[in-house]
Design a protein around this motif. Structure first.
Motif, PDB file in Angstrom:
ATOM      1  N   UNK A  36      42.968  30.148  32.125  1.00  0.00           N
ATOM      2  CA  UNK A  36      42.539  30.353  30.737  1.00  0.00           C
ATOM      3  C   UNK A  36      42.995  31.697  30.196  1.00  0.00           C
ATOM      4  N   UNK A  37      43.031  32.714  31.063  1.00  0.00           N
ATOM      5  CA  UNK A  37      43.349  34.071  30.612  1.00  0.00           C
ATOM      6  C   UNK A  37      44.720  34.550  31.089  1.00  0.00           C
ATOM      7  N   UNK A  38      45.600  33.626  31.467  1.00  0.00           N
ATOM      8  CA  UNK A  38      46.982  33.930  31.879  1.00  0.00           C
ATOM      9  C   UNK A  38      47.036  34.996  32.969  1.00  0.00           C
ATOM     10  N   UNK A  39      46.276  34.783  34.031  1.00  0.00           N
ATOM     11  CA  UNK A  39      46.254  35.697  35.166  1.00  0.00           C
ATOM     12  C   UNK A  39      46.655  34.947  36.432  1.00  0.00           C
ATOM     13  N   UNK A  40      47.066  35.698  37.421  1.00  0.00           N
ATOM     14  CA  UNK A  40      47.304  35.092  38.725  1.00  0.00           C
ATOM     15  C   UNK A  40      45.947  34.855  39.397  1.00  0.00           C
ATOM     16  N   UNK A  41      45.730  33.681  39.990  1.00  0.00           N
ATOM     17  CA  UNK A  41      44.424  33.406  40.603  1.00  0.00           C
ATOM     18  C   UNK A  41      44.036  34.409  41.689  1.00  0.00           C
ATOM     19  N   UNK A  42      45.011  34.942  42.412  1.00  0.00           N
ATOM     20  CA  UNK A  42      44.710  35.903  43.472  1.00  0.00           C
ATOM     21  C   UNK A  42      44.366  37.282  42.933  1.00  0.00           C
ATOM     22  N   UNK A  43      44.517  37.493  41.630  1.00  0.00           N
ATOM     23  CA  UNK A  43      44.201  38.800  41.059  1.00  0.00           C
ATOM     24  C   UNK A  43      42.739  38.915  40.655  1.00  0.00           C
ATOM     25  N   UNK A  44      41.973  37.835  40.798  1.00  0.00           N
ATOM     26  CA  UNK A  44      40.552  37.844  40.456  1.00  0.00           C
ATOM     27  C   UNK A  44      39.743  38.037  41.729  1.00  0.00           C
ATOM     28  N   UNK A  45      38.746  38.876  41.653  1.00  0.00           N
ATOM     29  CA  UNK A  45      37.910  39.205  42.810  1.00  0.00           C
ATOM     30  C   UNK A  45      36.956  38.063  43.145  1.00  0.00           C
ATOM     31  N   UNK A  46      36.975  37.638  44.411  1.00  0.00           N
ATOM     32  CA  UNK A  46      36.064  36.586  44.860  1.00  0.00           C
ATOM     33  C   UNK A  46      34.622  37.071  44.802  1.00  0.00           C
ATOM     34  N   UNK A  47      34.386  38.277  45.292  1.00  0.00           N
ATOM     35  CA  UNK A  47      33.032  38.839  45.273  1.00  0.00           C
ATOM     36  C   UNK A  47      32.536  38.998  43.834  1.00  0.00           C
ATOM     37  N   UNK A  48      33.406  39.459  42.940  1.00  0.00           N
ATOM     38  CA  UNK A  48      33.033  39.587  41.532  1.00  0.00           C
ATOM     39  C   UNK A  48      32.710  38.238  40.910  1.00  0.00           C
ATOM     40  N   UNK A  49      33.465  37.207  41.287  1.00  0.00           N
ATOM     41  CA  UNK A  49      33.191  35.868  40.771  1.00  0.00           C
ATOM     42  C   UNK A  49      31.845  35.362  41.279  1.00  0.00           C
ATOM     43  N   UNK A  50      31.548  35.608  42.543  1.00  0.00           N
ATOM     44  CA  UNK A  50      30.249  35.192  43.087  1.00  0.00           C
ATOM     45  C   UNK A  50      29.101  35.893  42.365  1.00  0.00           C
ATOM     46  N   UNK A  51      29.247  37.200  42.154  1.00  0.00           N
ATOM     47  CA  UNK A  51      28.194  37.959  41.481  1.00  0.00           C
ATOM     48  C   UNK A  51      28.013  37.493  40.033  1.00  0.00           C
ATOM     49  N   UNK A  52      29.109  37.163  39.372  1.00  0.00           N
ATOM     50  CA  UNK A  52      29.027  36.669  37.997  1.00  0.00           C
ATOM     51  C   UNK A  52      28.330  35.315  37.947  1.00  0.00           C
ATOM     52  N   UNK A  53      28.673  34.432  38.882  1.00  0.00           N
ATOM     53  CA  UNK A  53      28.013  33.128  38.928  1.00  0.00           C
ATOM     54  C   UNK A  53      26.517  33.275  39.197  1.00  0.00           C
ATOM     55  N   UNK A  54      26.154  34.199  40.085  1.00  0.00           N
ATOM     56  CA  UNK A  54      24.735  34.443  40.354  1.00  0.00           C
ATOM     57  C   UNK A  54      24.030  35.006  39.117  1.00  0.00           C
TER      58      UNK A  54
END
Length: 129
Positions: free
Chosen positions: A38-56
Motif C-alpha cells: 500500500x505504501x510502496x515499501x519493501x516488505x523486509x523494510x518493515x519491523x516485525x516487532x513494530x508490526x506486532x506492537x501496532x496490532x496489539x
C-alpha cells in the motif's frame, strides 16, 4: 511471540500450539506485506516487532468497532496499515550479531525423583534447595 516456552504437555496440544504460532506469524507477515504494498515499501523494510506492537495497540479499537459499518472498518484497516508502515527497519549494512543465547534458565536442578522423596530429604536436612 512468546514461543520460547511451550505450555502444553501432550504431543497433540504441543503440535496445535506450534501451528497456532505459525499461523499468527504468517498473518502478521501478510499484514506487513499489505502495508508495504500500500505504501510502496519493501516488505523486509518493515519491523516485525513494530508490526506486532501496532496490532496489539489496535486490538481494543478493533474490538469496539465491530458494530460499525463496512466503510468505517475499511478506514480503520487503512489506518492500521499506515501505522504499521511507519515502523521501518534502518539500513545496517555492516551489522552482525552473535547467535548466542542470552536468556538463562533458572538455577534449579530437574526434579528427577518423586516429589515426596525430595520433600522428605529436605525435611531431614539431607539436601538443600
Amino acid at each position: 511471540m512468546q514461543m520460547h516456552d511451550l505450555r502444553c504437555k501432550t504431543p497433540e496440544l504441543v503440535r496445535k500450539e506450534i501451528w497456532t504460532h505459525v499461523l499468527a506469524y504468517n498473518l502478521i507477515r501478510t499484514v506487513m506485506a499489505q502495508a508495504a504494498a500500500t505504501h510502496d515499501l519493501a516488505p523486509r523494510s518493515i519491523s516485525f516487532k513494530g508490526a506486532m506492537q501496532t496490532l496489539e495497540a489496535f486490538q481494543p479499537v478493533i474490538e469496539l468497532q465491530t458494530a460499525l459499518g463496512t466503510a468505517h472498518r475499511l478506514w480503520l484497516y487503512q489506518e492500521l496499515l499506515r501505522a504499521i508502515a511507519t515502523h521501518r527497519v534502518a539500513d545496517r549494512p555492516d551489522r552482525f550479531e552473535p547467535r548466542l543465547k542470552k536468556r538463562r534458565r533458572n538455577h534449579y536442578d530437574w526434579l528427577t525423583r518423586p516429589r515426596s522423596e525430595v520433600k522428605r530429604d529436605m525435611a531431614k536436612g539431607v539436601i538443600r534447595i
